[in-house]
Write a protein that holds these residues in place. Structure first.
Motif, short mmCIF file in Angstrom:
data_model
loop_
_atom_site.label_atom_id
_atom_site.label_comp_id
_atom_site.label_asym_id
_atom_site.label_seq_id
_atom_site.Cartn_x
_atom_site.Cartn_y
_atom_site.Cartn_z
N GLY A 359 0.81 -1.20 0.00
CA GLY A 359 0.00 0.00 0.00
C GLY A 359 0.85 1.26 0.00
N LEU A 360 0.34 2.30 -0.59
CA LEU A 360 1.11 3.54 -0.75
C LEU A 360 0.69 4.59 0.26
CD1 LEU A 360 1.10 3.82 -4.64
CD2 LEU A 360 2.93 2.95 -3.18
N ARG A 361 1.70 5.23 0.86
CA ARG A 361 1.50 6.37 1.76
C ARG A 361 2.00 7.63 1.07
NH1 ARG A 361 0.59 4.56 7.01
NH2 ARG A 361 0.79 2.29 7.23
N VAL A 362 1.81 8.76 1.73
CA VAL A 362 2.20 10.03 1.13
C VAL A 362 3.71 10.07 0.85
CG1 VAL A 362 2.39 12.52 1.53
CG2 VAL A 362 0.27 11.31 2.12
N ASP A 363 4.52 9.58 1.77
CA ASP A 363 5.97 9.57 1.55
C ASP A 363 6.33 8.73 0.33
OD1 ASP A 363 6.36 11.17 3.71
OD2 ASP A 363 7.05 9.58 5.06
N ASP A 364 5.60 7.64 0.11
CA ASP A 364 5.84 6.82 -1.07
C ASP A 364 5.54 7.60 -2.34
OD1 ASP A 364 6.49 4.52 0.49
OD2 ASP A 364 4.34 4.18 0.81
N LEU A 365 4.45 8.36 -2.32
CA LEU A 365 4.07 9.14 -3.50
C LEU A 365 5.15 10.17 -3.84
CD1 LEU A 365 0.28 9.77 -2.79
CD2 LEU A 365 1.32 8.01 -4.22
N ALA A 366 5.70 10.80 -2.82
CA ALA A 366 6.77 11.78 -3.05
C ALA A 366 7.98 11.11 -3.70
CB ALA A 366 7.17 12.44 -1.74
N ARG A 367 8.33 9.92 -3.22
CA ARG A 367 9.48 9.21 -3.78
C ARG A 367 9.22 8.77 -5.23
NH1 ARG A 367 10.14 7.41 1.64
NH2 ARG A 367 8.65 5.70 1.33
N GLY A 369 7.68 10.53 -7.39
CA GLY A 369 7.68 11.69 -8.26
C GLY A 369 6.38 12.43 -8.34
N VAL A 370 5.45 12.15 -7.44
CA VAL A 370 4.17 12.86 -7.44
C VAL A 370 4.37 14.28 -6.95
CG1 VAL A 370 1.86 12.95 -6.41
CG2 VAL A 370 2.84 10.75 -7.09
N ARG A 371 3.75 15.25 -7.64
CA ARG A 371 3.75 16.64 -7.17
C ARG A 371 2.64 16.73 -6.12
NH1 ARG A 371 1.90 19.23 -11.85
NH2 ARG A 371 2.05 21.23 -10.74
N LEU A 372 3.04 16.73 -4.87
CA LEU A 372 2.08 16.56 -3.77
C LEU A 372 1.10 17.71 -3.64
CD1 LEU A 372 4.36 15.00 -1.00
CD2 LEU A 372 2.84 13.83 -2.61
#
Length: 408
Positions: A359-367, A369-372
């Protein structure tokens, strides 16, 4: 006139042509020798969609022209310095710049000299000499003349990697009013001929005798529209682009903001459109081609058929469709993730690959390449659920503040 002065004039005159990206070509076989390459990087003149920097010598054969298109700085009645290269001069410049590692290829266009056939013959002489006499294997983008004999266009595609014919303006009525020597139907006919030859060449390569099949414009064809020279709104511009992509297999439609010229016709606007309009059109074009959006979704509700200049078109759509959000980054389909602001196509691919394992968390999304900042108001993750702000408050939160001037 010396060669340096010619180069100064004709390189500057070529700046108005935006369609010089070099994506899509295949590598030429250099095992038998030859000069140049379609790959690598150097002094950047254009970016390919895959991120490569492409250096091109971008020039006109001449900026003299017998046509009198109202929006063109090189029109027949324009009071501008004129110059003309010989065929040998263009060939030598290309080879010299390549050997000095300044360029990877050539973008060549021209004003109309005498008539379209004569002009096309001169352009073909350049690229034939480079390919046949000098074994040049670098990238060549050739701007073709739609009124030229179809046989000349057919020969051009044997030597050039990409061909382009400028559609000039989004509507036939606008072209008739501002460039009466050009014909909208003839431009489309020439595009259709190139489309057929490109498709035939690709089909021949897939056949049994594919080794002997001649190459024909392997990087396809492109075109360019001038934006803001007529009254066409963004819905009309993008509608024309949709037709060009679907009907003629265009690799790219380029948008060039109209630039006011000296002694301009009263039929032209006195001021240039905001450059951000050109930028928004490119963003909308990308959504149409790669993100599954329809034309009605992008421009529906836009004031007067225009895109919102303050925010990008994907965010504009998301704000109008708040009921479709938030989406669960761990469960949503690819098609829906592509509609989330801040998520690009490559990023969505990484998300889909990673969430198969955990499962993906916010920190994973940042890694990944997601523009948070733009994405989080529209996404649910294992450790995140957004506050449901109404569209107006969310727009204010996500719209960049205007840059304040300074006296210092």
């Amino acid at each position: 006139m010396d060669l340096l002065r010619k180069l100064e004039i004709l390189a500057d005159a070529a700046k108005y042509d935006a369609s010089c990206a070099s994506s899509g070509t295949d590598k030429r076989d250099s095992r038998k020798g030859g000069l140049g390459s379609t790959e690598g990087s150097g002094i950047c003149h254009a970016y390919a969609p895959d991120g490569r920097c492409i250096s091109l010598l971008k020039i006109l054969l001449t900026n003299a022209c017998v046509f009198d298109c109202a929006y063109c700085i090189n029109r027949a009645t324009s009071n501008t310095p004129r110059a003309r290269f010989t065929v040998d001069e263009v060939v030598q410049l290309t080879l010299d710049f390549y050997r000095r590692n300044c360029i990877e290829g050539l973008f060549l266009s021209s004003g109309i000299i005498r008539d379209p056939d004569y002009t096309m013959e001169q352009l073909i002489r350049v690229v034939r000499c480079l390919r046949v006499d000098h074994g040049f294997k670098g990238y060549i983008h050739l701007k073709t003349i739609p009124d030229a004999d179809p046989g000349l266009l057919a020969e051009a595609g044997l030597h050039a990697d990409r061909l382009s014919i400028n559609i000039e303006l989004p509507q036939a009525a606008s072209l008739a009013a501002l460039a009466p020597e050009k014909n909208f139907a003839d431009i489309h006919t020439a595009m259709g001929g190139l489309r057929t030859r490109i498709a035939d060449a690709k089909e021949a390569k897939r056949g049994e005798r594919r080794i002997r099949a001649p190459r024909f414009a392997p990087a396809g064809q492109s075109t360019q529209m001038i934006i803001g020279a007529d009254a066409s709104d963004d819905a009309t511009v993008l509608g024309t682009s949709v037709g060009l992509y679907s009907g003629y297999g265009m690799r790219r439609v380029y948008y060039s903001a109209y630039s006011p010229i000296p002694d301009a016709s009263v039929a032209l606007p006195p001021r240039a459109p905001p450059l951000v309009r050109e930028h928004r059109l490119y963003q909308a074009d990308w959504l149409l081609r790669f993100y599954g959006f329809s034309l009605d979704e992008i421009v529906a509700g836009g004031e007067g058929g225009m895109l919102d200049l303050a925010i990008d078109p994907k965010l504009a759509w998301a704000l109008k469709n708040r009921a479709d959000f938030p989406v669960d980054v761990n469960r949503a389909a690819r098609e829906m993730l592509l509609r989330v602001p801040g998520l690009g196509a490559k990023t969505v691919g990484r998300i889909l690959a990673t969430r198969r394992h955990r499962g993906l968390r916010v920190d994973d999304l940042a890694r990944l390449g997601v523009r948070l900042a733009p994405a989080l108001p529209f996404l649910v993750a294992l450790d995140h659920r957004p506050r449901m702000l109404d569209g107006a408050h969310l727009r204010a939160q996500l719209t960049p503040a205007p840059v304040q001037g300074s006296l210092f």
